[in-house]
Enzyme design. Sequence first.
Site, PDB file in Angstrom:
ATOM      1  CB  THR A  45      -7.235   5.107  -9.973  1.00  0.00           C
ATOM      2  OG1 THR A  45      -7.703   5.170  -8.615  1.00  0.00           O
ATOM      3  CG2 THR A  45      -5.949   4.308 -10.015  1.00  0.00           C
ATOM      4  CB  CYS A  46     -11.757   7.624 -10.849  1.00  0.00           C
ATOM      5  SG  CYS A  46     -12.158   5.903 -11.014  1.00  0.00           S
ATOM      6  NE  ARG A  52      -6.528   3.057  -4.194  1.00  0.00           N
ATOM      7  CZ  ARG A  52      -6.743   2.841  -2.917  1.00  0.00           C
ATOM      8  NH1 ARG A  52      -5.923   3.327  -2.015  1.00  0.00           N
ATOM      9  NH2 ARG A  52      -7.763   2.131  -2.525  1.00  0.00           N
ATOM     10  CD  GLN A  91      -7.379   1.595 -11.756  1.00  0.00           C
ATOM     11  OE1 GLN A  91      -7.416   1.304 -10.558  1.00  0.00           O
ATOM     12  NE2 GLN A  91      -8.393   2.226 -12.362  1.00  0.00           N
ATOM     13  CB  SER A 107     -10.848  -1.692  -3.907  1.00  0.00           C
ATOM     14  OG  SER A 107      -9.580  -1.883  -4.444  1.00  0.00           O
TER      15      SER A 107
END
Lengths: 260, 423
Positions: free
Chosen positions: B50-51, B53, B122, B111
């Site tokens: 993801t952006c 991780r 995700q 997060s």
Amino acid sequence: MDFLFAATAVLYALCAATSFAYLAGVSDKAALWSRRLLPLAFLVHTAEIGARGVAGLHPVSSVREAVGFAAWLLVGVFLLAQLRRRLDAVIAFVVPAALVLMVAARMTPVGDTGISGLGVLGRIHISLAAVGLAIFALATAVAVLYLLEERQLKRKRIGGMVRRGTALDTLDRLAHRCVQLGFPIFTVSIICGAVWSARLGAGFRPEYAIAAVAWAAFAALLVARVTAGWRGRRAALLTIVGFAAALAVMGAYLLRAALD
Amino acid sequence: MAELVVVGLSHHTAPVDVREKLAFPEETVALALKELGALPSIAEVLLLSTCNRVEVYVTARDDAPRAAADVRRYLAAARPVAAEVIETHLYERLGPAAVKHVFRVASSLDSLVIGEPQILGQLKAAHALAAEAGSLGTLLGRCLERAFGVAKRVRSETSIARGAASVSSVAVDLAQRVFGELEGKQVLVIGAGKMSSLAARKLADEGVAELLVINRSPEKAAALAAEIGGKARPWESLPELLAAADVVISSTGAQRPIIDRALMKQTVKARRHRPLFVIDIAVPRDVEPEAGKLDGVYLFDIDDLERVVAENRKGRERESSTAEHIVDAEAAQFLAWQRAQAAVPVIKELRERFQGVAAAEAQKAIAAAGASPSPEALQRLAESIVAKLLHKPLMAIKQDDGLAQAARRLFDLGETKPEKEKP
């Protein structure tokens, strides 16, 4: 009968306490409790009214019983309104109101305005007045919550009351629905009351004027909403004024019954 | 014993320019899963990119550190980033720490904004890709399933996800406090800032009836309208649009307020006191603060929204310790399951061995005695099975006192030797 009354009162008190706890932010789970307790309290209250009716003290036998009946109606109408909306925060205003009505009626002596004193007209008058009062009481409870929430939102305090409350528009429309419903009932009740007291040949009493004020407030509210789009804060304030007047009329009756 | 291993980097350890280089575009994930799964040290694999991780979850066949090293090498080779650049940002978690990490990620405790729900979606998407590629087995598959369950528990048992945590979601949340359902409401977007497009899109998700966009530049209005699925309107129609709208989002670059008290007063009258909810995210502000004091107008500027965001985030962090307890308890449960799972192959082989012996001896007996064996033949068969089964264990027990004790426990042999037990 006394046991049922005490049980009803205790259950309402518990329900009010849990809903206060919810509104004050003590615990969100408290809302669940008050939501569960209320139907139970209502059932016991129903049994209590039934038992009184069997004993001859039915809702239209006197003003005192009619007021007690109004407390039951208030909760009943609220439970109906709650079926379609999330009104957890309103419980904190409805239940104490019901409790006060119930106890006020109970504390008034039975008096002489028993079955013999009321004709058919008198019975119609007090029963409709009880129904109207209950519906207006719900409108007022909703209006009070509206004003509190609105003030918080205007002051940009988004926590507590606003988060746990119901959306402003929902409250506004619910209060309006109640006034719409209660007004014709209240009107017929006033007419019956006027004819009844004229037949009895009783003279003018101050509560007649107060009843007129209550009627005028609700009439103005309904008219202004249609013609000038009155809603929200102003409508809530006017609802409270109207209910206060209606309550004063009831208070005068009870007081008179107690003094006579 | 097979163990879980996590190797990756996240916003905690790596800046965005490293994260974006290491990120796997969705179409490359299947290939990466295949290549990672082909490594001899790795039995199962999942790739979460993801952006915020990039993480690889694997089950090591038998050597967890080696599997971790293999994943590190693979990452450096597969993406256009130098090994020494990512080396300092990568972290690895082995065994119990890996399980806990997966649970924390799924529950959104790891997060950037604690409690935001996107990461769970995700992770579910990554799970679907891995399942499709056939790279999941019992251990990792079960771990993820539990992770989804833990995330659900955390969401329902704590208020970690309560309170909108971004400006645009606070805007939607506040609008709902006024109107309840937003379905069928009219939204007016003034100006074409990025913030207003974000907020408008969030409102569109709530099912508003119409998104109208106005801007001093008709082209920009048309562009934003196309982007968010709304309609552009001319700038001059502002007063009429204000009268019709329920929600207004303003973010122009104007130096002076474009909605002053007079215009708002006129608007309130025209809309017959229907409530109007106004979000002013422009700096300098687009709406005069005085206009927000009018009855039925609810005006929030960027500072108000930011303040709510900050309060909500603080509330979420307060709740996170409860969530951590849930994660710890669930991780312990999972590890217990994993240990029990490790015994499964032994049990299977033992059963097969015993059944093999029984079958072979029975064959021999049938060959010797035919279809109706005598009682003596059956007696011999039973004895020979017992002798075969006991032969090796008895040899081992003679050499190892620990095994003797174990045998007492296994076969419930009662009193142990008096000189060894009991004080």
